[in-house]
Design a protein around this motif. Sequence first.
Motif, PDB file in Angstrom:
ATOM      1  N   HIS A 409       0.911  -1.285   0.021  1.00  0.00           N
ATOM      2  CA  HIS A 409       0.080   0.127   0.020  1.00  0.00           C
ATOM      3  C   HIS A 409       0.782   1.227  -0.085  1.00  0.00           C
ATOM      4  O   HIS A 409       0.562   2.444  -0.770  1.00  0.00           O
ATOM      5  CB  HIS A 409      -1.028   0.112   1.377  1.00  0.00           C
ATOM      6  CG  HIS A 409      -1.963  -0.935   1.133  1.00  0.00           C
ATOM      7  ND1 HIS A 409      -2.816  -1.068   0.053  1.00  0.00           N
ATOM      8  CD2 HIS A 409      -2.505  -1.982   2.105  1.00  0.00           C
ATOM      9  CE1 HIS A 409      -3.836  -1.961   0.194  1.00  0.00           C
ATOM     10  NE2 HIS A 409      -3.588  -2.520   1.630  1.00  0.00           N
ATOM     11  N   HIS A 414      -0.857   4.799  -1.134  1.00  0.00           N
ATOM     12  CA  HIS A 414      -2.107   4.702  -0.200  1.00  0.00           C
ATOM     13  C   HIS A 414      -1.734   4.777   1.311  1.00  0.00           C
ATOM     14  O   HIS A 414      -1.617   3.735   1.820  1.00  0.00           O
ATOM     15  CB  HIS A 414      -2.976   3.549  -0.592  1.00  0.00           C
ATOM     16  CG  HIS A 414      -3.733   3.672  -2.039  1.00  0.00           C
ATOM     17  ND1 HIS A 414      -2.833   3.321  -3.023  1.00  0.00           N
ATOM     18  CD2 HIS A 414      -4.792   4.047  -2.269  1.00  0.00           C
ATOM     19  CE1 HIS A 414      -3.458   3.419  -4.199  1.00  0.00           C
ATOM     20  NE2 HIS A 414      -4.774   3.956  -3.729  1.00  0.00           N
ATOM     21  N   SER A 417      -4.391   3.379   3.955  1.00  0.00           N
ATOM     22  CA  SER A 417      -4.423   1.920   3.779  1.00  0.00           C
ATOM     23  C   SER A 417      -3.223   1.401   4.488  1.00  0.00           C
ATOM     24  O   SER A 417      -3.381   0.296   5.062  1.00  0.00           O
ATOM     25  CB  SER A 417      -4.366   1.520   2.258  1.00  0.00           C
ATOM     26  OG  SER A 417      -5.833   2.046   1.815  1.00  0.00           O
ATOM     27  N   ASP A 420      -3.791   1.174   8.209  1.00  0.00           N
ATOM     28  CA  ASP A 420      -4.599   0.414   8.703  1.00  0.00           C
ATOM     29  C   ASP A 420      -4.031  -0.862   8.595  1.00  0.00           C
ATOM     30  O   ASP A 420      -4.462  -1.940   9.579  1.00  0.00           O
ATOM     31  CB  ASP A 420      -5.732   0.553   7.598  1.00  0.00           C
ATOM     32  CG  ASP A 420      -6.498   1.984   7.865  1.00  0.00           C
ATOM     33  OD1 ASP A 420      -6.283   2.638   8.866  1.00  0.00           O
ATOM     34  OD2 ASP A 420      -7.347   2.120   6.855  1.00  0.00           O
TER      35      ASP A 420
END
Length: 855
Positions: A409, A414, A417, A420
């Motif tokens: 990611h 990203h 992301s 996370d």
Amino acid sequence: MAVELRGPSPVPDFGAVNGEGDDLPTVLGALPAGAVLRPFVIVLHGPPGAGKSTLAAEVARRYAREAWGPSSSGPLPVHWLSFGGASVDAREILLRLLAECGAPRQDVIRAALAPNRKFDRQLREQCEEFVRERVVVLDDVSPAVARPVLKVLRHCYRLRVIVTSRREHGWRGVDLRHSVRPLASELDSEGPEPRLRRSLEQLSAQERILLDFLASRRSRAPFTTLTIRPSKRRDAMAGLLGLGLVRRVHEDRFALSERVRGTVLSHPSVLVTPHKDVTWELAGAAVQLLEASAGLLDGRKFMETEELVPLLPHELVPHIDEFMQLPAETRRLRAKHLEQRLISALATILAFLGDAHRLVALLRRSPKNRAVRRALCALARDVGLPDTAQSLIHGDTSADADFERAANHYATGHLDSARDALGEPFETEDIDTAWALLLRGAVLCDQGHVLEAERHLRFSADLHRAFDCRRGTGWALLHLARVSLLQGHDTEAAHRLRQAAEVAEALGDVRAQNWVETEWLRLRAQRRDNPAAPDRDRLVLAAHESFEDARGMGWTHVWTGHAYEGAGEHANAEAEWEEALRRFAGCQDALGLAWTRHRQALTFASDRAHNAHWADAYWAFTELGCAYGSAWTALEIAARAPGRALSQSYLTIARWVFELLNDTNGQSWAEAVGMAHADDATAPTTGSHMSDDIRQFLANHEAGEPTPIPLHARDLILIQGQSDTSAGCRVRITLLDESPTADTTARLLVRVAPGPGHPWASNPRATPWLTATALPLTHATLEPASALLRPSEQEEHGAEFDFVPHRTGTHRLRFTIALESTGTVLQQVETELDILDTGQPGNHAAPHAVTPRGR
């Protein structure tokens, strides 16, 4: 000739061709001149010890040097692929050959998970394109192994293939079969056999054990001493060399002649040391060596012994192909656990070295091995294939796979992301935490949270050093340099880049070295007194391209364009940024695309067609989780928006995000844009570069000649409250108890002493309460976790801590000083204490300040 994984394997030196026969001129005369474009295949067959390999080596050397004459560009590359009669898969041979021909990594990684038929078609197409105009020797192979390989190589342009084999029959479609026979005088001589027997009688027990093992190996290929790690085995090898039973054929590569092999096998040893036990010992030692060497790259633990010294990856390069054959040996022992450990460590090393072809060969051999898939995932990501990287770890629910997903990611920009996927920060101090902190710190840096990023990256660097993970240490230093660049600390950034470069160079981390060079370009681009350096830029681009690192090439183009734009060379800047867009699109780096479009739009402030870039960039930054990029793009939209309502809307967003980031630089520019819209040209009065830029910006706006915010303004994040609150203060740490020993309590006093002229020194009653937070960086206890103190030289105003070391040796302690009222970090210091086991006092190193890390 040096051994390179992406270069031809060297031809062994077997000595002169036997006797005075006509084998050499016959074979050389049969090989066609350079005008013949089609491949030509020769098979040299004969009994063991006839000299087939010696003849093949001499033919290959002479033909490569002389065949195409002075008009050619130089000697043909010669690839010596020796398999020692082992049953080797044709795909592995072709993959190794493609690696040595420098074939692209991306193509073979994309095909890694393909069904056999599709994979074979990809190999054939790759060989037709990249295996050409060279000599390939397939040494000691059977027709069953060689036939599928030759079927592919027959389509390769100007290729000469020399095969040596014991088998005369079973060959199809070859251009010449030549029988190699020992000379009659050698066949009739009875001299060698008695001499060999006498040499065997002189061997020590260890020498005979080792010789028995070498003679009974499945592979007759040349071998190295790295797979004979115990010292007693290496001493035995020296004895065998001295007696002439083993001969050196290339640097640290050795061979056992067929005559010696046959004599040893026909005269078994009376020693009661089963071959299986020796194989177990040597295989185990090889696994330990690979794991120790992989530990330098990923921090894995290994069993420390006096004689086991981890090797750097480049030191393993000449021996990789021999290690690739070891899993088959361990499989014969039915040592599944040993085999898996070996494959896992080997995969880590191959991924680091960028050897996609051998790594794919390992995957095709063990398609369900998760360690191999994760290693190939990391390499796929590095060469710009994030989708393939994700597919390689599909279904893997391990913590290691979660980290790889987060890294994938991050590589595509990203950021939310990636955070996370990492989950909550770990509380344990292990190598997994070190890698997670490294990636989290890199993400936070790109988001603009520089203090939090620095805190994570410093802790990551500490942990990587503790585990002797040199690769992790180098990358943590590199990202710390990026943090320093964002904070405008050019000197500190340069120091950290030099540190990162030293670690990467010592380890041979080519990709890290390339990224360090890109950050040097960034540092140069952001300095206003440095012009563009096209020659250096091209060298850095070539280095990234050699590794097929598309992201590295993209960001190099970005900073090169930045330098051109700063020098007023707008056309060159636009060309660089267009190339950056192409690179980022290829590797799916959405963050790189957004920042490049942001910079492009800056150079077309009056061009409505390009103003559409701003909206695209803003939403891209927002979706990616890059608060820093969102704020600057919103500010640029606010500066250009046609209506006051729309302008104020985006200005409010920019102000809110800059406040969230605690970025005084961004806040100042937001205020400047607001003043320009309100026709209030009150400029700051300080003499900083930022103030000068804002003053010029407002002056131009007032004169009716609005100018864009300078390009370099967005490359700086200044943190509120970071600068002068603690300037002129010194943290003093005093050991109150003499001679501390393990598991006993010693008292430490921490004081903050204001220097002369500091406001806290001139007005002691107005000094604020501070908190001192204690953190042991080694196996020790510090209590309490935090304590209150006031700035003063007096001991009663300090904070006292109980220190209990739980082992002898050097202990590191860190104290963080902050304002009690707001929590603003003022300073961090670290100190070292030597705890001895003799009761004698140790050395107490003076504490040294480090950059504040924020809350």
